[in-house]
Design a protein around this motif. Structure first.
Motif, PDB file in Angstrom:
ATOM      1  N   PHE A   1       4.095  -0.218  -9.381  1.00  0.00           N
ATOM      2  CA  PHE A   1       3.444  -1.240  -8.558  1.00  0.00           C
ATOM      3  C   PHE A   1       2.265  -1.783  -9.346  1.00  0.00           C
ATOM      4  O   PHE A   1       1.490  -1.010  -9.910  1.00  0.00           O
ATOM      5  CB  PHE A   1       2.927  -0.665  -7.230  1.00  0.00           C
ATOM      6  CG  PHE A   1       1.994  -1.622  -6.535  1.00  0.00           C
ATOM      7  CD1 PHE A   1       2.483  -2.798  -5.993  1.00  0.00           C
ATOM      8  CD2 PHE A   1       0.625  -1.390  -6.482  1.00  0.00           C
ATOM      9  CE1 PHE A   1       1.630  -3.716  -5.397  1.00  0.00           C
ATOM     10  CE2 PHE A   1      -0.233  -2.304  -5.887  1.00  0.00           C
ATOM     11  CZ  PHE A   1       0.275  -3.461  -5.338  1.00  0.00           C
TER      12      PHE A   1
ATOM     13  N   GLN B   1      -0.963  -4.526  -8.857  1.00  0.00           N
ATOM     14  CA  GLN B   1      -1.679  -5.509  -8.033  1.00  0.00           C
ATOM     15  C   GLN B   1      -2.123  -6.631  -8.945  1.00  0.00           C
ATOM     16  O   GLN B   1      -2.932  -6.429  -9.845  1.00  0.00           O
ATOM     17  CB  GLN B   1      -2.867  -4.862  -7.338  1.00  0.00           C
ATOM     18  CG  GLN B   1      -3.544  -5.843  -6.386  1.00  0.00           C
ATOM     19  CD  GLN B   1      -4.602  -5.176  -5.542  1.00  0.00           C
ATOM     20  OE1 GLN B   1      -4.393  -4.101  -5.009  1.00  0.00           O
ATOM     21  NE2 GLN B   1      -5.751  -5.828  -5.420  1.00  0.00           N
TER      22      GLN B   1
ATOM     23  N   GLU C   1       0.852  -1.204   0.000  1.00  0.00           N
ATOM     24  CA  GLU C   1       0.000   0.000   0.000  1.00  0.00           C
ATOM     25  C   GLU C   1       0.883   1.248   0.000  1.00  0.00           C
ATOM     26  O   GLU C   1       0.650   2.209  -0.742  1.00  0.00           O
ATOM     27  CB  GLU C   1      -0.934   0.013   1.213  1.00  0.00           C
ATOM     28  CG  GLU C   1      -2.109  -0.938   1.080  1.00  0.00           C
ATOM     29  CD  GLU C   1      -2.977  -1.002   2.337  1.00  0.00           C
ATOM     30  OE1 GLU C   1      -3.976  -1.714   2.300  1.00  0.00           O
ATOM     31  OE2 GLU C   1      -2.630  -0.346   3.354  1.00  0.00           O
TER      32      GLU C   1
ATOM     33  N   ALA D   1       2.627   1.560  -3.331  1.00  0.00           N
ATOM     34  CA  ALA D   1       1.726   2.081  -4.374  1.00  0.00           C
ATOM     35  C   ALA D   1       1.565   3.599  -4.246  1.00  0.00           C
ATOM     36  O   ALA D   1       1.404   4.306  -5.237  1.00  0.00           O
ATOM     37  CB  ALA D   1       0.373   1.394  -4.289  1.00  0.00           C
TER      38      ALA D   1
END
Lengths: 385, 299
Positions: A59, A61, A46, A49
């Motif tokens: 980054f 996901q 997190e 990112a």
């Protein structure tokens, strides 16, 4: 070589272990991360990112942990320093690609913020029960490095170390945090970029014509290349010869698997990372790592106050196991006491190294919390009797 | 007999080099594929597409998964990666994002891409990741001995369906379109010219591109189903294939012996992943956005 200042958040901060770990990846030069959300590790990516678009990197996901753990390896062969982050169930899914990183000698970092297991277990509570999985979880014989920080400061420092070791030895490096270390918030000092040593990727100096992808240097580690530079190389998870070509025979298998093990010997023999205290006169040595070491510290002090000559050996590099140190201690102490947030994993390594020369007392805990110092103290007192 | 042939002295001035040789690792020949297998035919088409594409081949990378088609990467004279089963696409994703000047081709089989790797396929298509996926569909798991896969048509006999397949199969081109692919085509190994052209086309197209190639597996699929050898497969493809460019992919499902609709079904322009990323970050961060520089420097 020193850190790229772009990624270094120099200053004094108040960070949790997950966030400090993220800052470690940025300082270390990681500019690519792939992840899949899982408690209690997600805060690492997190933060990544949030930070990476202004540092200059990516980054992504991914759709699951299998994807995340192989995407980072694609990124490494594209020229990046890269990592992924997970916890127990995701770590289980990543096992195949830890094996792939091992056999393709892809330098990369896996952060595992350990929680209670097996299976979904205790998503929000600590454990240290993936320690054997980190070493043995993928099939076949291979070697990795695992580091166990016990504070947010170490989450930063050791993450930088982990990336450096991955480059030096071309192995996947496991950052073995636990939920407590990941979520505790403490002071973290991030030095200036010029004070952070970085191990650069050792790219080959050879021309494409003379280059062989898995021809080791004298340190048994081959030089790296990246895609797009004209080397036209081939990487495979199959057993391969020095050209990188599949070769299905006993000799190639033997040469490859032994070299992958032997290249870590210089680390195992003399570069183990640990913290020792009061070992000179110790009759009982409390061995510990990660969050448990902080409870063990208290128990050791309590034992000293009661007149027991207790010493501390905190494992920081858990794999390769610091056998030389345990062997040496086993020859002169009465007993080892080893609390872990599992039912006894790394303690088997201590037993193996002690080889009957000293008592080895496991202080197991199934996870979900940490030991009470009194429980460890009790074990120390019994060991000293 | 063979010795007599070998006795004929070779006149080196008259020896022609096969035009695809520069695109292959000739030091790895002979390959592992069976006589009559179609994978080699697709590789030949790919080599010709590379040649006609005019691309700098140092900047083309190929990624395969596991299986018979998974071995293609090992024979291509490119930066090549033979990855784990089903994971060629996420590996290619990382490779592309870290080094965007690479043209990344994923070359793998139907079982690898659509069973164990199916999740990655739909997500890469959804993101419109700028990779080119070539799926050699031989309707079976060939490397492991001819088991049922997600593309195996019903009624087919396989090693794990000795009484006939009863599960419905995937329509790969429909799946690709629905998931968001920018380009979707299907050919068979009979359609070598068209296949080469499609391959060349995707090498110049941005975004997630998908080409399905029906390819014979005489050793396992055809033998069990009494469908003859490699030549019979060519005749079969010739007889039952219908070129229908732009056909709705929902009408392109495959059956055991029915019509094979081939052609280019989808060719559309969508912004790819990196374009979307750059757009979003620029919009929200403005001057603070640092364009990704992912590769690390040397010591």
């Amino acid at each position: 070589m020193h850190a790229d200042p772009n990624g270094v958040l120099t200053g004094v901060h108040f960070l949790d272990g997950d966030h400090a770990c993220c800052e470690g990846t940025l300082a270390a030069g990681a500019r690519f991360a792939a992840g899949y959300p899982i408690t209690p590790s997600t805060e690492v990516v997190e933060r990544f990112a949030w930070r990476i678009p202004t540092v200059g990197g990516i980054f992504i996901q991914m759709e699951d942990e299998l994807a995340a753990s192989i995407a980072i390896q694609g990124a490494v062969w594209g020229g990046a320093k890269a990592f992924t982050v997970t916890s127990g169930p995701g770590f289980s899914l990543m096992m195949e690609h830890i094996g792939y990183a091992a056999i393709t000698e892809t330098p990369c970092v896996f952060v595992n913020v350990q929680r209670g297991g097996p299976s979904t277990g205790l998503p929000t509570l600590p454990a240290q029960a993936d320690m054997m999985q980190a070493k043995w979880g993928s099939h076949g014989d291979y070697s990795i490095i695992a580091l166990c920080p016990n504070s947010p400061q170490e989450c930063f420092d050791l993450t930088v170390t982990g990336f450096n070791l991955a480059e030096e030895f071309r192995v996947p490096v496991m950052m073995m945090l636990d939920e407590c270390v990941g979520h505790m918030t403490e002071k973290v000092v991030i030095p200036e970029a010029g004070q952070i040593a970085i191990t650069p990727r050792r790219f080959t100096y050879k021309s494409p014509a003379e280059f062989r992808l898995f021809e080791p240097r004298e340190d048994l580690v081959p030089d790296m290349v990246k895609a797009g530079d004209g080397y036209r190389f081939h990487v495979t998870g199959l057993t391969h010869d020095e050209r990188g070509y599949p070769s299905m025979n006993v000799e190639t298998q033997d040469r490859l698997v032994r070299r992958m093990r032997d290249k870590l010997k210089p680390f195992a023999n003399g570069r183990a990372v640990f913290e020792a205290e009061n070992l000179d006169d110790a009759e009982v040595v409390v061995v510990s790592y990660g969050i448990t070491s902080r409870v063990a510290q208290r128990a050791t002090q309590m034992a000293r106050a009661q007149g027991v000559r207790a010493g501390k050996f905190r494992i920081i590099s858990a794999w390769p196991f610091p056998e030389q140190h345990i062997r040496e201690l086993a020859g002169r102490v009465k007993a080892f006491v080893f609390p872990e947030l599992n039912l006894g994993q790394m303690v088997h390594e201590v037993e193996r190294c002690a080889a009957g020369r000293a008592k080895v007392i496991s202080v197991p805990h199934a996870g979900g919390s940490v030991h009470k110092p009194e429980v460890i103290l009790q074990a120390i007192l019994e060991a000293a009797r | 007999m063979s010795e007599a042939i070998l006795d004929i002295p070779l006149d080196s001035t008259k020896t022609a080099i096969n035009p695809v040789e520069p695109y292959l690792r000739m030091d790895r020949m002979p390959h592992i594929w069976c006589p009559g297998c179609g994978i080699g035919t697709t590789v030949n088409c790919f080599a010709r597409a590379l040649e006609s594409s005019g691309l700098n081949l140092d900047k083309v990378a190929i990624v395969s998964g596991i299986g018979c088609t998974g071995r293609v990467a090992g024979y291509a004279n490119l930066d090549s990666f033979h990855t784990t089963h089903g994971r060629a696409i996420p590996f290619a994703t990382g490779l592309k994002l870290s080094n965007p000047e690479l043209q990344v081709v994923v070359y793998s089989g139907d079982g690898d891409l659509f069973a164990i790797g199916g999740n990655h396929f739909i997500h890469a298509a959804r993101r419109n990741m700028d990779i080119k996926v070539i799926c050699v569909n031989n309707l079976t798991y060939a490397m492991t001995g001819g088991q049922t896969g997600p593309a195996t048509p019903t009624e087919v006999i396989s090693a794990t369906s000795p009484y006939g397949v009863f599960e419905p199969s995937f329509n790969l081109v429909q799946l690709a379109e629905a998931a968001g692919a920018s380009y979707v085509a299907r050919w068979t190994t009979y359609h070598v010219k068209q296949l080469s052209r499609s391959m060349e086309e995707v090498l110049h197209k941005k975004g997630f591109c998908f080409i399905e190639v029906l390819s014979p597996c005489p050793t396992l699929y055809q033998r069990r189903n009494k469908m003859g050898d490699g030549l019979d497969a060519m005749k079969f493809y010739k007889e039952v294939s219908k070129v229908r460019h732009g056909a709705p992919t929902s009408e392109c499902a495959l059956t055991r012996a029915g019509e094979i609709v081939v052609g280019k079904f989808v060719d559309r322009d969508r912004p790819d992943y990196l374009e979307l990323l750059n757009r979003q970050m620029t919009a929200t961060l403005g001057d603070r956005y640092a364009t990704p520089e992912v590769t690390c420097s040397e010591g």
